[in-house]
Motif scaffolding. Structure first.
Motif, PDB file in Angstrom:
ATOM      1  N   ALA A 155      11.824  16.040  10.963  1.00 14.88           N
ATOM      2  CA  ALA A 155      12.619  14.821  10.837  1.00 14.88           C
ATOM      3  C   ALA A 155      12.639  14.088  12.180  1.00 14.88           C
ATOM      4  O   ALA A 155      12.833  14.704  13.237  1.00 14.88           O
ATOM      5  CB  ALA A 155      14.044  15.166  10.395  1.00 14.88           C
ATOM      6  N   GLY A 156      12.412  12.779  12.150  1.00 16.28           N
ATOM      7  CA  GLY A 156      12.405  11.968  13.358  1.00 16.28           C
ATOM      8  C   GLY A 156      11.022  11.771  13.946  1.00 16.28           C
ATOM      9  O   GLY A 156      10.837  10.930  14.834  1.00 16.28           O
ATOM     10  N   GLU A 157      10.032  12.528  13.471  1.00 18.64           N
ATOM     11  CA  GLU A 157       8.672  12.406  14.013  1.00 18.64           C
ATOM     12  C   GLU A 157       7.919  11.243  13.372  1.00 18.64           C
ATOM     13  O   GLU A 157       8.191  10.859  12.226  1.00 18.64           O
ATOM     14  CB  GLU A 157       7.874  13.698  13.777  1.00 18.64           C
ATOM     15  N   GLU A 158       6.982  10.710  14.141  1.00 21.61           N
ATOM     16  CA  GLU A 158       6.065   9.705  13.624  1.00 21.61           C
ATOM     17  C   GLU A 158       4.683  10.330  13.503  1.00 21.61           C
ATOM     18  O   GLU A 158       4.207  10.959  14.449  1.00 21.61           O
ATOM     19  CB  GLU A 158       6.032   8.482  14.527  1.00 21.61           C
ATOM     20  N   VAL A 159       4.085  10.169  12.330  1.00 17.95           N
ATOM     21  CA  VAL A 159       2.792  10.811  12.044  1.00 17.95           C
ATOM     22  C   VAL A 159       1.816   9.753  11.541  1.00 17.95           C
ATOM     23  O   VAL A 159       2.156   8.923  10.684  1.00 17.95           O
ATOM     24  CB  VAL A 159       2.938  11.926  10.981  1.00 17.95           C
ATOM     25  N   LYS A 160       0.608   9.770  12.112  1.00 20.60           N
ATOM     26  CA  LYS A 160      -0.443   8.903  11.610  1.00 20.60           C
ATOM     27  C   LYS A 160      -1.321   9.704  10.635  1.00 20.60           C
ATOM     28  O   LYS A 160      -1.890  10.733  11.013  1.00 20.60           O
ATOM     29  CB  LYS A 160      -1.278   8.342  12.761  1.00 20.60           C
ATOM     30  N   VAL A 161      -1.396   9.221   9.437  1.00 24.51           N
ATOM     31  CA  VAL A 161      -2.171   9.902   8.401  1.00 24.51           C
ATOM     32  C   VAL A 161      -3.446   9.109   8.144  1.00 24.51           C
ATOM     33  O   VAL A 161      -3.392   7.914   7.813  1.00 24.51           O
ATOM     34  CB  VAL A 161      -1.356  10.039   7.093  1.00 24.51           C
ATOM     35  N   ASN A 162      -4.582   9.764   8.341  1.00 21.51           N
ATOM     36  CA  ASN A 162      -5.883   9.127   8.119  1.00 21.51           C
ATOM     37  C   ASN A 162      -6.493   9.630   6.804  1.00 21.51           C
ATOM     38  O   ASN A 162      -6.678  10.844   6.615  1.00 21.51           O
ATOM     39  CB  ASN A 162      -6.832   9.451   9.276  1.00 21.51           C
ATOM     40  N   VAL A 163      -6.784   8.701   5.912  1.00 25.18           N
ATOM     41  CA  VAL A 163      -7.366   9.081   4.611  1.00 25.18           C
ATOM     42  C   VAL A 163      -8.446   8.072   4.234  1.00 25.18           C
ATOM     43  O   VAL A 163      -8.564   7.007   4.845  1.00 25.18           O
ATOM     44  CB  VAL A 163      -6.290   9.119   3.500  1.00 25.18           C
ATOM     45  N   THR A 164      -9.199   8.428   3.203  1.00 28.25           N
ATOM     46  CA  THR A 164     -10.190   7.514   2.632  1.00 28.25           C
ATOM     47  C   THR A 164      -9.906   7.362   1.150  1.00 28.25           C
ATOM     48  O   THR A 164      -9.791   8.361   0.422  1.00 28.25           O
ATOM     49  CB  THR A 164     -11.624   8.056   2.824  1.00 28.25           C
ATOM     50  N   PHE A 165      -9.768   6.131   0.693  1.00 30.04           N
ATOM     51  CA  PHE A 165      -9.511   5.899  -0.726  1.00 30.04           C
ATOM     52  C   PHE A 165     -10.700   6.364  -1.563  1.00 30.04           C
ATOM     53  O   PHE A 165     -11.860   6.146  -1.175  1.00 30.04           O
ATOM     54  CB  PHE A 165      -9.249   4.409  -0.984  1.00 30.04           C
ATOM     55  N   PRO A 166     -10.435   7.005  -2.692  1.00 28.01           N
ATOM     56  CA  PRO A 166     -11.539   7.464  -3.565  1.00 28.01           C
ATOM     57  C   PRO A 166     -12.372   6.279  -4.048  1.00 28.01           C
ATOM     58  O   PRO A 166     -11.891   5.149  -4.143  1.00 28.01           O
ATOM     59  CB  PRO A 166     -10.806   8.134  -4.732  1.00 28.01           C
ATOM     60  N   ASP A 167     -13.624   6.571  -4.395  1.00 22.06           N
ATOM     61  CA  ASP A 167     -14.515   5.527  -4.904  1.00 22.06           C
ATOM     62  C   ASP A 167     -14.064   4.986  -6.253  1.00 22.06           C
ATOM     63  O   ASP A 167     -14.444   3.876  -6.639  1.00 22.06           O
ATOM     64  CB  ASP A 167     -15.944   6.069  -5.023  1.00 22.06           C
ATOM     65  N   ASP A 168     -13.273   5.789  -6.984  1.00 28.05           N
ATOM     66  CA  ASP A 168     -12.799   5.336  -8.298  1.00 28.05           C
ATOM     67  C   ASP A 168     -11.342   4.870  -8.246  1.00 28.05           C
ATOM     68  O   ASP A 168     -10.648   4.845  -9.258  1.00 28.05           O
ATOM     69  CB  ASP A 168     -12.942   6.451  -9.336  1.00 28.05           C
ATOM     70  N   TYR A 169     -10.867   4.509  -7.055  1.00 27.87           N
ATOM     71  CA  TYR A 169      -9.479   4.068  -6.905  1.00 27.87           C
ATOM     72  C   TYR A 169      -9.238   2.799  -7.723  1.00 27.87           C
ATOM     73  O   TYR A 169     -10.149   1.982  -7.929  1.00 27.87           O
ATOM     74  CB  TYR A 169      -9.175   3.800  -5.430  1.00 27.87           C
ATOM     75  N   GLY A 170      -8.002   2.635  -8.197  1.00 26.80           N
ATOM     76  CA  GLY A 170      -7.672   1.527  -9.098  1.00 26.80           C
ATOM     77  C   GLY A 170      -7.839   0.150  -8.489  1.00 26.80           C
ATOM     78  O   GLY A 170      -8.280  -0.779  -9.172  1.00 26.80           O
ATOM     79  N   ALA A 171      -7.492  -0.018  -7.219  1.00 23.55           N
ATOM     80  CA  ALA A 171      -7.600  -1.330  -6.571  1.00 23.55           C
ATOM     81  C   ALA A 171      -9.022  -1.527  -6.046  1.00 23.55           C
ATOM     82  O   ALA A 171      -9.501  -0.752  -5.206  1.00 23.55           O
ATOM     83  CB  ALA A 171      -6.590  -1.450  -5.439  1.00 23.55           C
TER      84      ALA A 171
END
Length: 444
Positions: free
Chosen positions: A211-227
């Motif tokens: 609690a209180g921490e800041e975290v950078k999350v790195n991801v890649t959207f799937p090729d079949d993502y809705g948007a």
């Protein structure tokens, strides 16, 4: 017209139907005379076309209809006079390949007759009905399962690291190429780690956060993502963890009951007891029905139509093959040959099917429209949003209606037999009832 028996072995029947050319000519004339008042032809008033001209114009076409109607009539009269009921559609063929108008007609008809079903003394049948009472510990176990499924989350000690299964409450802002995107931000979002409700790889990067921490999350959207604009794109989510909570089983109390739609804990217990009682009764009935069918299979013996047994064995073998090869959805596969086991099971099914059908017909047992509607509605629930299309499909598909109707009819006949049989009740525990049901499944 002359009908001569050519085969009578067991249930196999063969007949030769002889139609003279004069009989056919008479039938053609009869049909033309019947149609004459409505015929219009150039040069004649309506209904005044000479019969000879009608024969010349329409004789060949009417001859085919007359031939079919005469043969159908001969078959109907034969079944009415003999009392035979064909097991499957009779095979009918003309024996003269070079037949031409003006010749006599000879037709061969063959079929397998349904057997005579021996009378069953239902009052002499002994049926065991299993009875299982709902024990208090079963209700308690069900309540505990509900409490576990309705788990709450309570704050962990300050400074605790988030674990898989914990709930993390956090704010986040997502960006692609440094630009925030629509729908990528939220505040006070509760996320259960390990629920796989976020983009793959997202939740794992919050494990260990405090609690209180800041975290950078790195991801890649799937090729079949809705948007469309985010498919396959790398993204960064700036997350601020506000709370880390651990799962806690809900208390078994009135509040839990209200979560499941009951007025209070006592009412919830009553609902659970009713549900368990219905489950036990359903399981006990399945066991009783199987034992009753086993008894009937042994008690009533009669000759079976080979064609029905063969067709049923092929269907069983085909279905089991698909069960073992679920990846094959179509029917373009090698022919599946029934085994002795398939044939044995087919004989049982055909024998019991004919017996139950005979009892149902004799005692005028029928599936009501209301029962069929209920069955269709139950099936339609499996296709949410397409219920109307399913109803229309059933209405237009006789085979589908038969598939829905058959088990209802069978259960009604079984219930009728049980009402007349000598029924004894045996009280058993839930565990023993479960073993009895498992034994049934092993036999299938």
């Amino acid at each position: 017209m002359q009908v001569t028996e050519t085969l009578n072995e067991g249930l196999k029947r063969g007949y030769q139907i002889q139609l003279t050319a004069a009989e056919l000519e008479e039938k053609v004339t009869e049909k033309l005379v019947e149609a004459q008042p409505d015929v219009e032809m150039k040069g004649f008033r309506k209904g005044k076309v000479p019969l000879a001209l009608l024969k010349k114009q329409f004789g060949d076409r009417v001859l085919g209809e007359a031939l079919q109607e005469t043969i159908d009539g001969a078959m109907s009269k034969h079944f009415e006079d003999s009392g035979d009921k064909p097991a499957m559609q009779p095979e009918v063929k003309m024996t003269s390949e070079d037949w031409k108008p003006g010749d006599d007609v000879q037709v061969d008809m063959s079929y397998e007759a349904l057997p005579a079903i021996p009378e069953l003394d239902m009052k002499s049948l002994k049926v065991e009905k299993l009875v299982t009472k709902v024990a208090e510990d079963a209700v308690t176990e069900a309540l505990e399962n509900l409490a576990e499924n309705a788990q709450n989350f309570e704050p962990r000690k300050k400074g605790s690291k988030a674990k898989d299964g914990d709930q993390v409450v956090f704010d986040f802002k997502g960006s692609v190429d440094g630009e925030l995107f629509d729908g990528g931000s939220a505040e006070d979002y509760p996320l259960v780690l390990g629920s796989n409700s976020f983009i793959p790889g997202f939740e794992e990067q919050l494990v260990g956060a405090k609690a209180g921490e800041e975290v950078k999350v790195n991801v890649t959207f799937p090729d079949d993502y809705g948007a469309e604009n985010l498919k396959g794109k790398a993204a960064v989510f700036a997350c601020t963890v506000k709370e880390v909570k651990e799962p806690a089983k809900a208390e078994i109390d009135d509040e839990l009951a209200k979560k499941f739609g009951a007025e209070d804990l006592a009412a919830l217990k009553g609902q659970i007891e009713e549900r368990l009682s219905a489950e036990y009764a359903g399981a006990a009935r399945a066991v009783m029905k199987r034992k009753l069918l086993d008894t009937l299979d042994e008690a009533v013996k009669f000759e079976l139509p080979p064609s029905l047994v063969s067709a049923e064995a092929s269907q069983i073998a085909h279905q089991l093959w698909h069960d073992e090869n679920p990846e094959v959805e179509g029917h373009d596969h090698p022919e599946v040959e029934p085994t002795d086991e398939h044939n044995s099971l087919a004989e049982r099914r055909v024998r019991l099917g004919l017996l139950l059908a005979e009892i149902g017909q004799k005692h005028e047992i029928e599936v009501t429209d209301a029962e069929m509607t209920q069955a269709v509605m139950t099936q339609a629930r499996q296709y949410p949003g397409q219920e109307r299309q399913f109803f229309e499909f059933v209405q237009q598909n006789p085979q589908m209606r038969q598939q829905l109707q058959a088990p209802i009819f069978e259960d009604k006949v079984v219930d009728f037999i049980v009402e007349l049989a000598d029924v004894s009740e045996t009280e058993i525990s839930k565990d023993d009832l479960q073993k009895a049901v498992e034994a049934l499944e092993e036999e299938d």
